[in-house]
Write a protein that holds these residues in place. Structure first.
Motif, short mmCIF file in Angstrom:
data_model
loop_
_atom_site.label_atom_id
_atom_site.label_comp_id
_atom_site.label_asym_id
_atom_site.label_seq_id
_atom_site.Cartn_x
_atom_site.Cartn_y
_atom_site.Cartn_z
N ALA A 114 53.48 0.42 -25.72
CA ALA A 114 52.31 1.26 -25.49
C ALA A 114 52.66 2.74 -25.56
N GLY A 115 53.92 3.06 -25.95
CA GLY A 115 54.29 4.45 -26.18
C GLY A 115 54.64 5.24 -24.93
N MET A 116 54.98 4.56 -23.86
CA MET A 116 55.33 5.27 -22.62
C MET A 116 56.70 5.95 -22.75
N PRO A 117 56.89 7.10 -22.08
CA PRO A 117 58.24 7.68 -22.01
C PRO A 117 59.16 6.76 -21.19
N LEU A 118 60.47 6.99 -21.33
CA LEU A 118 61.45 6.02 -20.82
C LEU A 118 61.35 5.77 -19.33
N PHE A 119 61.29 6.83 -18.54
CA PHE A 119 61.30 6.61 -17.09
C PHE A 119 60.04 5.85 -16.65
N ILE A 120 58.91 6.20 -17.26
CA ILE A 120 57.66 5.51 -16.94
C ILE A 120 57.75 4.04 -17.35
N ALA A 121 58.36 3.79 -18.51
CA ALA A 121 58.52 2.40 -18.95
C ALA A 121 59.35 1.62 -17.94
N SER A 122 60.41 2.24 -17.42
CA SER A 122 61.23 1.52 -16.43
C SER A 122 60.42 1.27 -15.16
N MET A 123 59.57 2.24 -14.77
CA MET A 123 58.71 2.02 -13.60
C MET A 123 57.73 0.87 -13.84
N MET A 124 57.19 0.79 -15.05
CA MET A 124 56.25 -0.29 -15.36
C MET A 124 56.95 -1.64 -15.28
N GLY A 125 58.22 -1.68 -15.70
CA GLY A 125 58.98 -2.92 -15.56
C GLY A 125 59.11 -3.32 -14.10
N VAL A 126 59.46 -2.36 -13.25
CA VAL A 126 59.63 -2.66 -11.83
C VAL A 126 58.28 -3.07 -11.22
N ILE A 127 57.21 -2.35 -11.57
CA ILE A 127 55.87 -2.69 -11.05
C ILE A 127 55.51 -4.14 -11.41
N THR A 128 55.75 -4.50 -12.69
CA THR A 128 55.45 -5.86 -13.12
C THR A 128 56.26 -6.88 -12.33
N GLY A 129 57.52 -6.52 -12.05
CA GLY A 129 58.39 -7.46 -11.35
C GLY A 129 58.09 -7.62 -9.88
N VAL C 60 52.01 9.74 -16.09
CA VAL C 60 52.57 9.14 -17.30
C VAL C 60 52.84 10.24 -18.33
N GLU C 61 51.94 11.20 -18.41
CA GLU C 61 52.14 12.34 -19.31
C GLU C 61 53.27 13.25 -18.84
N HIS C 62 53.44 13.33 -17.52
CA HIS C 62 54.45 14.25 -16.97
C HIS C 62 55.47 13.45 -16.19
N GLN C 63 56.35 12.74 -16.91
CA GLN C 63 57.28 11.88 -16.19
C GLN C 63 58.27 12.67 -15.34
N GLU C 64 58.35 14.00 -15.59
CA GLU C 64 59.28 14.81 -14.78
C GLU C 64 58.92 14.75 -13.30
N TYR C 65 57.65 14.59 -12.97
CA TYR C 65 57.26 14.51 -11.56
C TYR C 65 57.78 13.20 -10.94
N ALA C 66 57.64 12.10 -11.68
CA ALA C 66 58.13 10.82 -11.18
C ALA C 66 59.64 10.88 -10.97
N ILE C 67 60.34 11.51 -11.93
CA ILE C 67 61.80 11.61 -11.82
C ILE C 67 62.18 12.48 -10.62
N LEU C 68 61.44 13.56 -10.43
CA LEU C 68 61.71 14.44 -9.28
C LEU C 68 61.57 13.68 -7.96
N ILE C 69 60.50 12.91 -7.82
CA ILE C 69 60.31 12.16 -6.57
C ILE C 69 61.40 11.10 -6.42
N PHE C 70 61.80 10.52 -7.54
CA PHE C 70 62.88 9.52 -7.51
C PHE C 70 64.17 10.14 -6.98
N LEU C 71 64.52 11.31 -7.50
CA LEU C 71 65.75 11.98 -7.05
C LEU C 71 65.63 12.37 -5.57
N LEU C 72 64.46 12.88 -5.20
CA LEU C 72 64.27 13.29 -3.80
C LEU C 72 64.37 12.08 -2.86
#
Lengths: 200, 200, 200
Positions: A114-129, C60-72
């Motif tokens: 679906a064209g997600m960036p990498l970190f989001i794709a990994s989150m979607m994997g975890v969410i599904t699991g 999803v468009e701004h995965q940097e926010y998800a990564i930031l929260i992950f690191l925090l």
């Protein structure tokens, strides 16, 4: 019938079974048992598809799974005491670990498609699991177990999703990437469970 | 104003009213009362539309219902003690049973229109009929009542949805199928409630 | 980096921080801390986008926010006791009030763009502003705080959204309407908080 199909059915049945057990322990009726089992089995994938805006949903395309859980829910109430005696904890953890691996990697690969960036794709994997279990616990009025018991579970899924993503980017054949990372999650979960590893 | 429109408003008001009562019993403030009432009245249909990917949502197209619940929430707090005295349990169950029938059949017929297979369509009918109450109880931190009290409720909806689906397939006129199965659900719910029937 | 961007990051961090605190107080592990922080920071906007059927989602468009929260989340567990000593309640309420204002007005303006009627647009603003906290409390098995503590919070958001809508309709320049109503919400929240105002 392919091996993936069999594993998929096993994963769904395991999810449904853990829903049966929790719904019974809350003294729910047959409607509650079906609902909780269904949410546990399909909740993670449904949330992922809603977030990605994918339709039709998996269980809408394959109504046979919904019907199967419906039939099982009708016999689950009397059978559950017997089943719990026959089925050991080790067997449940093993089947659940297979489901965690398979669902996670299906989730991450669909997010990539679906064209997600990498970190989001990994989150979607975890969410599904894991989100089937999270929603099961919310409906049953518990703090979700995977968020508080300190055993590696979501982390196994997360690590395996990244293993898959790295193999994808480095040109490893798709089939091998999928299977090895799904089994990697399963193995990671089972080993840490058997050793009693705790995070933090 | 047609009879369907009136029934629809009654169903929404009954949903909102049960939300008012539960929010008050949890000592929520006016924001909580509005939110819980709204979720109870529209939660089932909203979840169905998200699962089917139908937009605009019912309450988005008809903002007058949201405004109505908003105005009622502002007067609900002082009025609720008085209202509970005037309105008997029998009246509430009757109105709620009408709502259950109407919402369920609207849900199943919309799912059919969206091309869903039969079992999924029947599930969508049940979701539309009962999930407002499920979400209300989750927000109020209770195990959902319809999943645990053992009285036929979701089952009435499920039976009526299949009655509708069978009539559809056998060429019964659409209007008659819709009305008779909605009233069938209402009657099934009220008779089992009056007799104190328990499942399982 | 614009002032909006900075405020946005502050709002997300404040949301995540309140998630950290609640997840820790429930003795969640690192996965729980990340999940609850993420849901608190992005839950409101995600629910609004699902209701409006807007994709891709903000995070999803701004995965940097998800990564930031992950690191925090990985450093939050040991740091949270120290942080709670340094950061006063006044500071948290201030930052949270800024977030409430900003998120609410972003929500209402996006709903207008999507062609929503006025009352629905104001609801979408409130949902964007408050539902992160509502979902956080549901996952943590609490009755949502904003629905029961009786302090003006959702009401501040609601009033500010209508201020924005009125300015839009009366031809006030868009930028001024946006900023003044966002700050109006912030000021309304902080003044009522400082004065200890209770509704109802």
């Amino acid at each position: 019938m392919t091996i993936v199909k069999i594993l998929e059915i096993v994963a769904i049945l395991v999810g449904a079974f853990s829903g049966f057990i929790e719904a019974r322990s809350k003294k729910m009726d047959v409607v509650g048992i079906f609902t909780v089992a269904f949410i546990t089995a399909f909740g993670g994938g449904t949330l992922r598809d809603i977030l990605l805006d994918r339709r039709p949903l998996f269980w809408v395309e394959h109504q046979e799974y919904a019907i199967l859980i419906f039939l099982l829910a009708m016999v689950a109430a009397p059978a559950i005491r017997t089943l719990r005696k026959i089925i050991s904890e080790r067997l449940i953890v093993t089947a659940d670990a297979l489901g965690l691996g398979l669902f996670s990697i299906v989730g991450v690969s669909q997010a990539l498609e679906a064209g997600m960036p990498l970190f989001i794709a990994s989150m979607m994997g975890v969410i599904t699991g894991i989100f089937g279990g999270v929603l099961r616990d919310i409906v049953c009025n518990e703090i979700p177990m995977v968020l508080r018991d300190g055993k590696p579970y979501a982390i196994c899924s997360f690590a395996g999703c990244w293993m898959y993503l790295l193999m994808q980017k480095t040109g490893v054949p798709a089939d091998f990437a999928l299977w090895s990372s799904a089994l990697g999650i399963t193995a990671f979960r089972m080993v840490t469970w058997a050793k009693g590893v705790k995070i933090e």
